[in-house]
Structures are given as C-alpha cells and as structure tokens.
Design a protein around this motif. Structure first.
Motif, PDB file in Angstrom:
ATOM      1  N   LYS A 152      19.696  -8.480  81.829  1.00 23.09           N
ATOM      2  CA  LYS A 152      19.858  -9.564  80.862  1.00 23.09           C
ATOM      3  C   LYS A 152      21.200 -10.266  81.027  1.00 23.09           C
ATOM      4  O   LYS A 152      22.228  -9.624  81.290  1.00 23.09           O
ATOM      5  N   ILE A 157      21.494 -11.005  75.866  1.00 24.95           N
ATOM      6  CA  ILE A 157      22.080  -9.879  75.145  1.00 24.95           C
ATOM      7  C   ILE A 157      22.421 -10.278  73.719  1.00 24.95           C
ATOM      8  O   ILE A 157      22.175  -9.532  72.759  1.00 24.95           O
ATOM      9  N   ALA A 336      18.140  -3.684  79.390  1.00 25.51           N
ATOM     10  CA  ALA A 336      17.899  -3.407  77.977  1.00 25.51           C
ATOM     11  C   ALA A 336      16.567  -2.677  77.838  1.00 25.51           C
ATOM     12  O   ALA A 336      15.566  -3.085  78.432  1.00 25.51           O
ATOM     13  N   ILE A 358      21.520  -1.453  75.418  1.00 30.78           N
ATOM     14  CA  ILE A 358      21.871  -2.296  76.559  1.00 30.78           C
ATOM     15  C   ILE A 358      22.866  -1.518  77.418  1.00 30.78           C
ATOM     16  O   ILE A 358      23.828  -0.942  76.891  1.00 30.78           O
ATOM     17  N   THR A 360      25.912  -0.932  79.540  1.00 32.84           N
ATOM     18  CA  THR A 360      27.225  -1.547  79.759  1.00 32.84           C
ATOM     19  C   THR A 360      27.979  -0.729  80.804  1.00 32.84           C
ATOM     20  O   THR A 360      27.526   0.340  81.220  1.00 32.84           O
TER      21      THR A 360
END
Length: 380
Positions: A152, A157, A336, A358, A360
C-alpha cells in the motif's frame, strides 16, 4: 448527472499517475506488450473508476511502452466522470453498437500477436473475442499487479487507518446492542446503522454469532435470541471512502464468562498478540500464521483453530497476501492484512480476535485499537 461535489471520493490524480507508470513498468518487466483492464478492483486501483461490467466492453489499455487508452461505449462515457481519466490525460476511444471494440484494444496495444495480460475479473464474453482479435490467448495480470496491490502507498495506508478508526467506533457501541432477549438479527440491524453512521459508505458484512453460532466462523446472523452466559462473536466491516475496507472482530460475553471459557480465551489472546509481534519485513506469511498456531497448539487448542490467520485487505475485503501455512511470501513494508486467529467448539461457543495491521520497518502498525480482552457485557 452528479455534480462534482457529489461524485465518489478518490485519491489525488498524481496517485493514479504513479500507479499507471508502475503498472506499465511491471508489464514491460514481464515481457508483455501491455495490460487490458476491465471494470473491477484493478481498474479502480489504477484510475479510480467504479464503472461496472456490462455486455459492452469497457477496458483500460495500458501498453508497456506507450500512452494508455480507455475503450468505452459512447453511451457509458458518463461513467468515467468520477474517475481520474480526464485529469490523467488518458486517451478515450468511444464506440457505438456495430463497431468492433476489440479491434480498438488491439490498435491501442500497437497491433496483434503480442503477449498481453488481462485482469482476472474480465468476463469470458469479452476475453474470448479479444483473444480471437489479438491472435493470442492473454495471460492473467495478477502476477503483474499483485505486488502493486499488496504494498500500500501512503494514501492507501491513510485510508485504511481511517476505516479502522471508524469500525473501532462501531465496536465501542456494540455492548449496548447485546441485550438478552434480542435476536442476532436485531443486533445486526443496529450494527449496520452504526457502520454507516460512523462514516462507512455501506456495510460489507456483519457476523453476530451467539452461543453455539459463534463456533461457525462464517455464520452471519439469525433469529436466535441472546441469553445471559452467551459468548458472542462480532465480525464487522465495510468500505470507507475512497473505498478501502475495515474488518475487525471482537468477542463479547453477556455476563461473566464460565472460567473455562475465560481460560481458553486468554490463550487465544496470547496467540493473536504473538502473531502481531511476529510481523516485520522479511518474515514470511506462513511464519506469522505459525506464531499464532503454535501458542494454541501448546495449550491443546490446535484443532480448534480451523482457518488461516489472515488475509490482505484494501479495495477488496479479501485480497493478497494470505497469512496461511504454505505461503512463503516475504512480508514487505506497506503490506496490509488481518491477524485473526479463532477457536471454535461446535455446538458450544467460539471466539475470534481480529485487527488489520500494516507492515512497517519496525513491525506491525495496527489500525484497530479496541481492547482485545473478552468484553463482558453486564446483565440486568
């Protein structure tokens, strides 16, 4: 005709320009002449169009080494107005009944006999005549677009975080709906109203599984009346403009739970936490699945977990990546997906905890922030 202010929301035009360029580059890298994208999530992703599929062909033609064109029936030109097609400068080739739209597609691709990929939602009534005109059988564009769709961008996001916050607000209201004597259908109707009231454009799904119905992961709702002592699984979600979905599950107990229910639920809670903690770039999808499954197995609950740990989410509620055993896909920053282990005891009760996370650089960012404890709803 809708005025500009009443058109569905979409991202800024530069977001779609970047996606078109990336898709063309991916097509070139795959040795394709281009992509042919009919209405569906791929078209919405690339140009923000919510056009629908009818018997007349609408298709975005994206050459690997040229400018994009959209082929559209003249009587459906208005369907492009909510998209970014005009601002992007995409050439429009409209056609009327009696014309050959498949020849227009071939021309936009630069000729026939070249390798082409089509979206997996293209109807056979368009795929077959297109293949005949092109002189080749197209391949699916899934492999070309899957990484773009899975990872994404910042705009997506942000949309997912807003959707997650909205569904959290709905879950905060759920306890007031769980009153003994009300039916699952009564509760679902209240939740549906709350989903829209809290900012979603519509309802995608509602599961209210009380008592033994909670042991069916895909139960929807019924006329079963809630009763004191019930464990209730509530799994809800819907699209939030510009069309990115929420999906969150919490489990409720009407009155204090049986001690064994509380014990098993605590194990599930640890399993969900372990899976979320396992999320980071480079870890595989199946390793995240195993993180949840191993906790349950250590407590003798492996057989009670009957589905995958998660699924990707975005414009579609279920999309790649799938968090499941056998999927060796390495997670990338920006992916995600849901993390939703559950335990199910047929004829008795079930429970599930679900967040959208999500990936990171530092791990998992959850877009859902409601407590994970078994929510006890007071009786009386």
């Amino acid at each position: 005709m809708a005025s500009p202010s009443s058109l569905p929301a979409r991202f800024p035009t530069e977001v779609y320009a970047h996606r078109l360029a990336a898709a063309a580059q991916a097509a070139a890298g795959a040795g394709l002449a281009g992509l042919v994208i009919t209405p569906g999530y791929d078209l919405r992703y690339l140009v923000g169009s919510r056009a629908q599929t009818f018997e007349r062909l609408t298709a975005l033609v994206l050459p690997a080494d040229g400018a994009p064109t959209i082929v559209v029936p003249r009587l459906e030109l208005a369907a492009l107005k909510e998209s970014a097609v005009t601002e992007l400068g995409v050439a429009v080739r409209d056609w009327v009944d009696g014309d050959d739209p498949y020849a227009l597609v071939a021309d936009a691709l630069g000729g026939v006999g070249r390798a082409v990929a089509v979206t997996d939602s293209m109807p056979a009534l368009h795929l077959l005549p297109l293949a005949e005109v092109l002189g080749v059988v197209p391949v699916l564009a899934t492999d070309v677009l899957r990484t773009l769709r899975m990872v994404k961008d910042p705009a997506e996001i942000d949309a997912l975080r807003k959707a997650g916050a909205a569904i959290d607000r709905v879950h905060a209201r759920v306890p007031e709906f769980l009153v003994p004597g009300r039916t699952e259908a009564d509760v679902a109707a209240d939740i549906a109203e709350a989903i829209v009231a809290e900012g979603h454009s519509e309802v995608a799904f509602i599961i209210v599984g009380s008592g033994p119905h909670g042991a069916d992961p895909h139960h929807e709702c019924s006329d079963r009346e809630l009763a004191a002592g019930d464990v209730v699984v509530v799994d809800i979600g819907g699209p939030y403009e510009p069309g990115y979905n929420s999906d969150s599950t919490r489990t409720y107990s009407i009155g204090d739970p049986d001690p064994e229910v509380a014990r098993r639920y605590a194990v599930l809670q640890r399993a969900q936490q372990a899976a979320v903690a396992a999320v980071r770039p480079g870890v595989t999808a199946e390793q995240v699945d195993a993180a949840a499954r191993d906790v349950l197995a250590a407590e003798g609950l492996a057989e009670a977990f009957v589905h995958r740990t998660g699924h990707g989410i975005g414009l579609s509620v279920h999309e790649e990546p799938y968090i499941v055993a056998g999927n060796s896909l390495a997670l990338q920053e920006g992916m995600a997906f849901s993390v939703e282990p559950g335990i199910y005891f047929p004829g008795q009760w079930g429970a599930r905890i679900e967040d959208i996370v999500i990936v990171t650089a530092d791990g998992a960012l959850s877009v859902n922030n409601r407590p994970h404890d078994l929510v006890v709803v007071p009786v009386g």
